[in-house]
Design a protein around this motif. Structure first.
Motif, mmCIF file in Angstrom:
data_model
loop_
_atom_site.group_PDB
_atom_site.id
_atom_site.type_symbol
_atom_site.label_atom_id
_atom_site.label_comp_id
_atom_site.label_asym_id
_atom_site.label_seq_id
_atom_site.Cartn_x
_atom_site.Cartn_y
_atom_site.Cartn_z
ATOM 1 N N ASP A 46 -5.690 -9.992 -3.095
ATOM 2 C CA ASP A 46 -5.682 -8.615 -2.803
ATOM 3 C C ASP A 46 -6.620 -8.311 -1.550
ATOM 4 O OD1 ASP A 46 -3.803 -6.786 -3.500
ATOM 5 O OD2 ASP A 46 -4.887 -5.909 -5.101
ATOM 6 N N GLY A 47 -7.428 -9.237 -0.967
ATOM 7 C CA GLY A 47 -8.272 -9.112 -0.187
ATOM 8 C C GLY A 47 -9.817 -8.811 -0.471
ATOM 9 N N ASP A 48 -10.571 -8.397 0.432
ATOM 10 C CA ASP A 48 -12.055 -8.072 0.128
ATOM 11 C C ASP A 48 -12.148 -7.262 -0.788
ATOM 12 O OD1 ASP A 48 -12.753 -10.134 1.808
ATOM 13 O OD2 ASP A 48 -13.179 -8.658 3.638
ATOM 14 N N HIS A 49 -13.061 -7.185 -1.790
ATOM 15 C CA HIS A 49 -13.547 -6.109 -2.573
ATOM 16 C C HIS A 49 -12.537 -5.807 -3.755
ATOM 17 C CE1 HIS A 49 -16.329 -5.838 0.375
ATOM 18 N NE2 HIS A 49 -15.740 -4.864 1.368
ATOM 19 N N ARG A 50 -11.363 -6.516 -3.757
ATOM 20 C CA ARG A 50 -10.230 -6.287 -4.707
ATOM 21 C C ARG A 50 -9.690 -7.594 -5.397
ATOM 22 N NH1 ARG A 50 -6.002 -2.712 -1.534
ATOM 23 N NH2 ARG A 50 -6.370 -4.389 -0.003
#
Length: 296
Positions: free
Chosen positions: A38-42
């Motif tokens: 889900d990409g950065d921070h997720r």
């Protein structure tokens, strides 16, 4: 955990049934399909699934560190395990995770972790997989973390973690029972307490001597790994808990995600799990400060 260090989870499909995996020493040769990043921070974590019409529906906690509140998404896979679609399945004013989905008497249910609401809430599908409604008849008297239901020996059993102190949330296993899914539920008390493996972490598997329950090893860090507990004597006067082995992260995942595993769930001929690495990432307080200072 040090400031700015956060858990980055990744969910995956192991191409073997859970009951078969439990008989093996390691899972290094089992093929793996990763769920999307889900990409950065997720991240996507706590995967539970259900097959219908040759389609695999994988329900996950979708978490974003920037608002620090989980929601439940569903990922739709075809028979070749190619991702077809992704939808939002359930959202609430409070954090949601651990979307335990199951079928009973032809009805689909979801029992997510929602202890921030102060209660345990059962949902039934009005239009699977996206339509869900609260079951008001469900009679469980208190909040519960990672509640894990099992129908066995003609009764319902619920393994759960009391939402107490941080230590209790990572080291206590309680048990309740009922004749009917909706209750009323009888609290049988704490049956096991051990930071090395007590909080529920996936699908119970019925075996010859009882039930094998995946639980979380939380020594040193939340979700350090999965341990197996054998639960004996369900339906008898006393329940006995026998700790079994810790599960090793499969080699195909360990290089990138060596720092933890906290869900192991059965779904037909495949098994779902999540693994993590601990790295740099935004804390909720940092993101709130950023919004106050810069408006974003």
């Amino acid at each position: 955990m040090p400031f700015f260090r956060t858990d980055h989870w990744r969910s995956a499909i192991l191409h073997a049934p859970l009951d078969v995996l439990l008989t093996r020493e390691h899972w290094d040769d089992v093929p793996v399909t990763l769920l999307p990043s889900d990409g950065d921070h997720r991240f996507l974590a706590d995967p539970f699934g259900f097959w219908r019409d040759d389609t695999l529906y994988v329900f996950v906690e979708a978490f974003d560190y920037r608002d620090a509140k989980g929601v439940i998404d569903v990922l739709v896979y075809d028979q070749s395990f190619t991702l077809q679609e992704r939808f939002r399945a359930l959202e609430a004013p409070w954090h949601l995770s651990y979307p335990y989905v199951f079928e009973h008497d032809g009805v689909m249910y979801m029992l997510p972790e929602a202890s921030g609401s102060g209660r345990l809430t059962l949902y039934r599908a009005t239009q699977f997989p996206l339509g869900w409604e609260v079951v008001p008849e469900f009679d469980f008297p208190q909040a519960a973390v990672d509640a894990t239901p099992l129908f066995h020996e003609g009764r319902w059993w619920l393994f759960w973690n009391p939402p107490g102190t941080k230590e209790e949330r990572q080291s206590v296993l309680a048990l309740s029972t009922a004749e009917h899914l909706y209750g009323p539920w009888q609290d049988l008390g704490v049956i096991h307490q051990d930071r090395a493996g007590a909080r529920p972490g996936g699908t119970p598997v019925v075996v010859a001597d009882g039930v094998i329950l995946p639980v979380q090893d939380c020594r040193g860090t939340y979700g350090r790994g999965i341990r197996l507990l054998e639960i004996e004597g369900l339906g008898c006067e006393s329940v006995r808990v026998v700790p079994q082995k810790h599960v090793a992260i499969p080699r195909a995942l360990k290089a990138r995600y060596p720092d933890g595993m906290h869900t192991l769930s059965a779904v037909g001929e495949v098994t779902l799990l999540d693994v993590k690495h601990v790295g740099l990432g935004p804390k909720r307080d940092l993101m709130n400060l950023r919004r106050k200072l810069f408006g974003r």
